[in-house]
Design a protein around this motif. Structure first.
Motif, PDB file in Angstrom:
ATOM      1  N   TRP A  38       0.848  -1.197   0.000  1.00 37.16           N
ATOM      2  CA  TRP A  38       0.000   0.000   0.000  1.00 37.16           C
ATOM      3  C   TRP A  38       0.883   1.245   0.000  1.00 37.16           C
ATOM      4  O   TRP A  38       1.797   1.374   0.808  1.00 37.16           O
ATOM      5  N   PHE A  39       0.563   2.162  -0.895  1.00 35.73           N
ATOM      6  CA  PHE A  39       1.323   3.388  -1.009  1.00 35.73           C
ATOM      7  C   PHE A  39       0.403   4.582  -0.872  1.00 35.73           C
ATOM      8  O   PHE A  39      -0.798   4.490  -1.110  1.00 35.73           O
ATOM      9  N   ARG A  40       0.998   5.700  -0.546  1.00 35.79           N
ATOM     10  CA  ARG A  40       0.252   6.953  -0.490  1.00 35.79           C
ATOM     11  C   ARG A  40       0.694   7.833  -1.656  1.00 35.79           C
ATOM     12  O   ARG A  40       1.883   8.017  -1.900  1.00 35.79           O
ATOM     13  N   LYS A  41      -0.268   8.389  -2.376  1.00 35.56           N
ATOM     14  CA  LYS A  41       0.022   9.178  -3.563  1.00 35.56           C
ATOM     15  C   LYS A  41       0.495  10.602  -3.254  1.00 35.56           C
ATOM     16  O   LYS A  41       0.940  11.313  -4.146  1.00 35.56           O
ATOM     17  N   THR A  42       0.402  10.992  -1.998  1.00 39.58           N
ATOM     18  CA  THR A  42       0.597  12.399  -1.667  1.00 39.58           C
ATOM     19  C   THR A  42       1.894  12.959  -2.226  1.00 39.58           C
ATOM     20  O   THR A  42       1.914  14.012  -2.850  1.00 39.58           O
ATOM     21  N   GLU A  43       2.998  12.241  -2.028  1.00 38.94           N
ATOM     22  CA  GLU A  43       4.290  12.765  -2.458  1.00 38.94           C
ATOM     23  C   GLU A  43       4.342  12.926  -3.967  1.00 38.94           C
ATOM     24  O   GLU A  43       4.847  13.916  -4.490  1.00 38.94           O
ATOM     25  N   LEU A  44       3.795  11.933  -4.708  1.00 31.74           N
ATOM     26  CA  LEU A  44       3.770  12.020  -6.162  1.00 31.74           C
ATOM     27  C   LEU A  44       2.902  13.182  -6.613  1.00 31.74           C
ATOM     28  O   LEU A  44       3.243  13.918  -7.538  1.00 31.74           O
ATOM     29  N   THR A  45       1.743  13.357  -5.956  1.00 32.32           N
ATOM     30  CA  THR A  45       0.817  14.416  -6.329  1.00 32.32           C
ATOM     31  C   THR A  45       1.437  15.782  -6.101  1.00 32.32           C
ATOM     32  O   THR A  45       1.305  16.689  -6.928  1.00 32.32           O
ATOM     33  N   VAL A  46       2.121  15.971  -4.983  1.00 32.65           N
ATOM     34  CA  VAL A  46       2.744  17.255  -4.679  1.00 32.65           C
ATOM     35  C   VAL A  46       3.798  17.602  -5.715  1.00 32.65           C
ATOM     36  O   VAL A  46       3.880  18.734  -6.193  1.00 32.65           O
ATOM     37  N   LYS A  47       4.602  16.626  -6.106  1.00 32.88           N
ATOM     38  CA  LYS A  47       5.638  16.877  -7.107  1.00 32.88           C
ATOM     39  C   LYS A  47       5.022  17.322  -8.419  1.00 32.88           C
ATOM     40  O   LYS A  47       5.494  18.275  -9.043  1.00 32.88           O
ATOM     41  N   ALA A  48       3.963  16.635  -8.851  1.00 32.07           N
ATOM     42  CA  ALA A  48       3.294  16.992 -10.101  1.00 32.07           C
ATOM     43  C   ALA A  48       2.628  18.355  -9.996  1.00 32.07           C
ATOM     44  O   ALA A  48       2.569  19.105 -10.982  1.00 32.07           O
ATOM     45  N   MET A  49       2.139  18.705  -8.819  1.00 33.95           N
ATOM     46  CA  MET A  49       1.440  19.967  -8.611  1.00 33.95           C
ATOM     47  C   MET A  49       2.344  21.160  -8.909  1.00 33.95           C
ATOM     48  O   MET A  49       1.917  22.159  -9.490  1.00 33.95           O
ATOM     49  N   TYR A  50       3.605  21.076  -8.515  1.00 31.04           N
ATOM     50  CA  TYR A  50       4.539  22.188  -8.687  1.00 31.04           C
ATOM     51  C   TYR A  50       5.186  22.221 -10.072  1.00 31.04           C
ATOM     52  O   TYR A  50       5.837  23.196 -10.425  1.00 31.04           O
ATOM     53  N   GLN A  51       5.020  21.161 -10.855  1.00 30.57           N
ATOM     54  CA  GLN A  51       5.754  21.066 -12.114  1.00 30.57           C
ATOM     55  C   GLN A  51       5.463  22.196 -13.096  1.00 30.57           C
ATOM     56  O   GLN A  51       6.394  22.699 -13.746  1.00 30.57           O
ATOM     57  N   PRO A  52       4.188  22.654 -13.253  1.00 25.73           N
ATOM     58  CA  PRO A  52       3.939  23.742 -14.211  1.00 25.73           C
ATOM     59  C   PRO A  52       4.742  25.006 -13.926  1.00 25.73           C
ATOM     60  O   PRO A  52       5.307  25.600 -14.847  1.00 25.73           O
ATOM     61  N   ILE A  53       4.816  25.422 -12.681  1.00 28.70           N
ATOM     62  CA  ILE A  53       5.531  26.659 -12.385  1.00 28.70           C
ATOM     63  C   ILE A  53       7.045  26.453 -12.445  1.00 28.70           C
ATOM     64  O   ILE A  53       7.787  27.359 -12.860  1.00 28.70           O
ATOM     65  N   LEU A  54       7.523  25.268 -12.120  1.00 28.47           N
ATOM     66  CA  LEU A  54       8.956  24.996 -12.253  1.00 28.47           C
ATOM     67  C   LEU A  54       9.363  24.949 -13.721  1.00 28.47           C
ATOM     68  O   LEU A  54      10.441  25.440 -14.098  1.00 28.47           O
ATOM     69  N   ASP A  55       8.506  24.368 -14.563  1.00 32.49           N
ATOM     70  CA  ASP A  55       8.774  24.362 -16.003  1.00 32.49           C
ATOM     71  C   ASP A  55       8.804  25.785 -16.549  1.00 32.49           C
ATOM     72  O   ASP A  55       9.625  26.119 -17.410  1.00 32.49           O
ATOM     73  N   TYR A  56       7.901  26.616 -16.052  1.00 37.38           N
ATOM     74  CA  TYR A  56       7.863  28.011 -16.484  1.00 37.38           C
ATOM     75  C   TYR A  56       9.159  28.726 -16.097  1.00 37.38           C
ATOM     76  O   TYR A  56       9.768  29.425 -16.917  1.00 37.38           O
ATOM     77  N   LEU A  57       9.596  28.543 -14.866  1.00 35.89           N
ATOM     78  CA  LEU A  57      10.811  29.203 -14.392  1.00 35.89           C
ATOM     79  C   LEU A  57      12.031  28.794 -15.207  1.00 35.89           C
ATOM     80  O   LEU A  57      12.937  29.605 -15.444  1.00 35.89           O
ATOM     81  N   SER A  58      12.050  27.530 -15.635  1.00 38.40           N
ATOM     82  CA  SER A  58      13.222  27.015 -16.351  1.00 38.40           C
ATOM     83  C   SER A  58      13.450  27.727 -17.681  1.00 38.40           C
ATOM     84  O   SER A  58      14.547  27.651 -18.249  1.00 38.40           O
ATOM     85  N   LYS A  59      12.443  28.439 -18.175  1.00 33.15           N
ATOM     86  CA  LYS A  59      12.595  29.205 -19.416  1.00 33.15           C
ATOM     87  C   LYS A  59      13.398  30.484 -19.182  1.00 33.15           C
ATOM     88  O   LYS A  59      13.905  31.086 -20.130  1.00 33.15           O
TER      89      LYS A  59
END
Length: 240
Positions: A38-59
């Protein structure tokens, strides 16, 4: 990803007591015995949540993992329902907002209820009442969600702290504020020098696919035209 529990499977499809909807299971054969992990998705979900703004910053800037984590610590994530306010006129704007998903608008309202839309903000756009944010004066704009939206906000005090700790952010946000000023100036010039059709074409080029997401009367409000004028331009465009 967090391992919560490991048990021998007794019944297929059984959900362990106390598990939450955000938990999930994987099966594995260990020494001839099938077990369920049994796993908890929380950590995976949090990482995906921040990805749009991190991708934006990388530009604009390159961040180390430590710098990215520090930046994330200053962000506040919010989910807005359709028509929910992010900011109301009269309040002081103490934050800037990045749109990770959805669509927002900023607008003023006259005494008779007439709305004048100043900006739309779709994915990877920033939105706010810049005058209120920089001066501390009450906001003259309302900001609300045109559709269900995910946004990140960063408070002015945290932004100043970020500038001191990671100076490359100061340059990036300075460029963003400069671009915002240029955009407002170009909009004024377009209103003075362009035909209604030219303004509409420029708008569609700037806001990809916005026609399918924003009511026609709101596009008309943004362009300072009547809904009938927008309808006429669209008919003309469909003939080309």
């Amino acid at each position: 990803m967090m391992l919560l529990h490991c048990e021998k499977i007794l019944h297929q499809g059984e959900k362990r007591l106390g598990m939450q909807d955000e938990d999930f299971a994987a099966t594995q054969n260990i020494e001839g015995t099938t077990v369920r992990l049994w796993f908890r998705k929380t950590e995976l979900t949090v990482k995906a949540m921040y990805q749009p703004i991190l991708d934006y910053l990388s530009k604009y800037i390159e961040l180390t993992d430590t710098e990215a984590e520090r930046f994330k610590s200053f962000l506040k994530h919010r989910k807005l329902r359709k028509r929910q306010y992010l900011l109301q006129a009269g309040d002081v704007s103490t934050f800037e907002t990045f749109v990770a998903g959805g669509c927002l608008r900023s607008y003023s309202v006259e005494e008779d209820g007439t709305e004048h839309i100043v900006q739309f903000a779709i994915e990877n756009w920033w939105i706010g009442d810049l005058y209120s944010f920089l001066s501390g004066a009450p906001a003259t704009l309302n900001i609300d969600a045109i559709e269900d939206s995910d946004v990140f906000t960063i408070d002015k005090s945290d932004l100043e702290r970020l500038y001191r700790e990671i100076p490359k952010f100061e340059r990036m946000f300075r460029i963003l504020f400069q671009n915002a000023f240029v955009a407002y100036q170009q909009r004024i010039l377009s209103k003075i020098s362009q035909t209604a059709e030219e303004q509409y074409i420029e708008f569609i080029g700037k806001y990809a696919s916005i026609e399918q997401r924003v009511p026609q009367h709101q596009i008309a409000s943004y362009l300072g035209m009547s809904a009938e004028t927008i309808s006429r331009i669209r008919k003309q465009q469909s003939k080309h």
